[in-house]
Design an enzyme around this catalytic site. Structure first.
Site, PDB file in Angstrom:
ATOM      1  N   ASP A 136     -53.180  23.973   9.392  1.00  0.00           N
ATOM      2  CA  ASP A 136     -51.800  24.456   9.502  1.00  0.00           C
ATOM      3  C   ASP A 136     -51.763  25.737  10.316  1.00  0.00           C
ATOM      4  O   ASP A 136     -52.768  26.446  10.446  1.00  0.00           O
ATOM      5  CB  ASP A 136     -51.188  24.681   8.125  1.00  0.00           C
ATOM      6  N   GLU A 141     -53.226  26.650   4.417  1.00  0.00           N
ATOM      7  CA  GLU A 141     -53.947  27.902   4.183  1.00  0.00           C
ATOM      8  C   GLU A 141     -53.067  29.102   4.467  1.00  0.00           C
ATOM      9  O   GLU A 141     -53.160  30.133   3.784  1.00  0.00           O
ATOM     10  CB  GLU A 141     -55.205  27.948   5.060  1.00  0.00           C
TER      11      GLU A 141
END
Length: 408
Positions: free
Chosen positions: A80, A175
């Site tokens: 991400d 994350e």
């Protein structure tokens, strides 16, 4: 080197921003696209046990090519990108043989990446840089790490003369919103230890990070005509300001460095009848971390006594300093340090002023020091990564695998 560039460019052009307001995992549907493409690529290069679970966590195995038993190790990165700045329609620019001067990212909007402001640029003079076009972030955090891990595994497959034990790799969503390890199956991953490839400049090697918490403060006010408000109005905006003014002004991100902790207000909105703000609390020292949280409780109690129980404080721990879990197995840091030195990279061992999946994974039973991925100025339009740093990260991964097998 072109192979690394091509892989990285392919990755960053896929929008994978996470969303802190979502309750799903992954937090955005678009992360699935990248995860599924990764699965196909890992299978194509010849990795085994390639899997993707119901939360888009991707894992794969490079089998051992030696007969002896050696520790199973892993390498982990997240796919991400930060919600702090747009990651839609990333249009990278390649600057070959960087001359040490200003880089015009976007002439129309006069956005310039300058060594006068970003002095770190000068250490990459003569190298190939990949930058943004000034309108998005780049996504080197952490698609540089994924590029390096995949490229290293491919290199080991293509060069079987390099001896190594069983290697596990894992790629995680979310994350950037602090949830990257929440659903990581440590038992299924099956490694004795791992390394997150999620650091910044070349040479970084980190095994301690912030203790982290987030706070939300809600304030209920009472609106009365200002001409007749004496002893009647409760102005939530004023109380929010009063709360924040009690915090030590020098303990903010812009005034701290190294192991110094801080309070950081990142959202604030308000009207007379309701105001709220959110902040993050960070400190490397566990006792000082608890003191920071207690200060927020004390301020809340004090102002509630003055203004009549109008403040609600919500505190939530996010992650803890992984140093406590790494120190008993410091040989894993030593292996990474030795690998860097072997490929001509000077290790820079320092605390992380942030967190990685590795901090949470270390507390879940998988010790995870953090290694550089090479990028700079993450989460914004000035982000860039030197290709040579990514190449060195690949070499470090390969050397770690080699050293673990050699120490059998």
């Amino acid at each position: 080197m072109q192979h690394i560039i091509d892989r990285f460019l392919k990755y960053v052009k896929i929008d994978t921003q996470s969303d802190p307001n979502s309750k799903t995992t992954p937090s955005t549907e678009k992360q699935w696209l990248f995860a599924e493409e990764l699965v196909e690529e890992l299978q194509e290069i010849g990795l085994e046990d390639v899997s993707i679970d119901d939360n888009a966590y991707v894992m794969a195995t490079l089998p051992s090519n030696i007969d002896e038993e050696v520790p199973v190790i892993g390498f982990i990165s997240h796919f991400d990108t930060s919600p702090d700045f747009t990651g839609t329609d990333v249009n990278p620019q390649i600057i070959e043989n960087y001359d040490g001067k200003d880089i015009v990212l976007n002439a129309l909007d006069d956005i310039v990446l300058s060594p006068d402001y970003f002095e770190d640029l000068l250490q990459y003079k003569g190298q190939t840089l990949i930058t943004t076009d000034g309108t998005t972030l780049l996504g080197a955090d952490d698609k540089a790490g994924i590029t390096e891990i995949v490229t290293a595994m491919e290199y080991l497959i293509d060069n079987p003369e390099i001896k190594h034990g069983k290697i596990r790799i894992g790629f995680t969503p979310d994350e950037e919103i602090g949830r990257g390890a929440h659903h990581f199956d440590v038992d299924t991953f099956g490694a004795e230890w791992a390394y997150t490839m999620d650091g910044s400049q070349i040479g970084e090697l980190e095994y301690e990070n912030f203790n982290a918490a987030k706070a939300k403060v809600g304030i209920t006010g009472k609106s009365v005509h200002p001409g007749y408000a004496k002893n009647k109005m409760v102005n939530a905006i004023s109380i929010a300001t009063e709360f924040l003014e009690i915090l030590p002004p020098e303990e903010t991100p812009q005034h701290t460095e190294g192991r110094q902790g801080f309070f950081h207000v990142d959202h604030l909105k308000g009207e007379i009848e309701h105001a709220e703000f959110e902040m993050i609390i960070r400190d490397h020292d566990a006792a000082q971390f608890e003191e920071r949280k207690q200060l927020l409780r004390d301020i809340t109690s004090k102002l509630n006594r003055i203004h009549g129980d109008c403040i609600v404080l919500e505190l939530e721990d996010q992650y803890y300093n992984m140093r406590q879990r790494i120190e008993p197995v410091m040989h894993i840091v030593g292996i990474a340090k030795k690998a860097m030195e072997a490929v001509g990279v000077a290790p820079i061992i320092k605390p992380i002023r942030g967190g990685t999946d590795g901090s949470q994974l270390s507390y879940m039973g998988l010790p995870c020091p953090n290694i550089f991925a090479g990028g700079h100025h993450f989460h914004g339009k000035y982000e860039y990564v030197p290709v040579e740093s990514m190449q060195k990260a690949v070499e470090v991964i390969v050397k770690i695998c080699e050293l673990v097998a050699a120490n059998r």
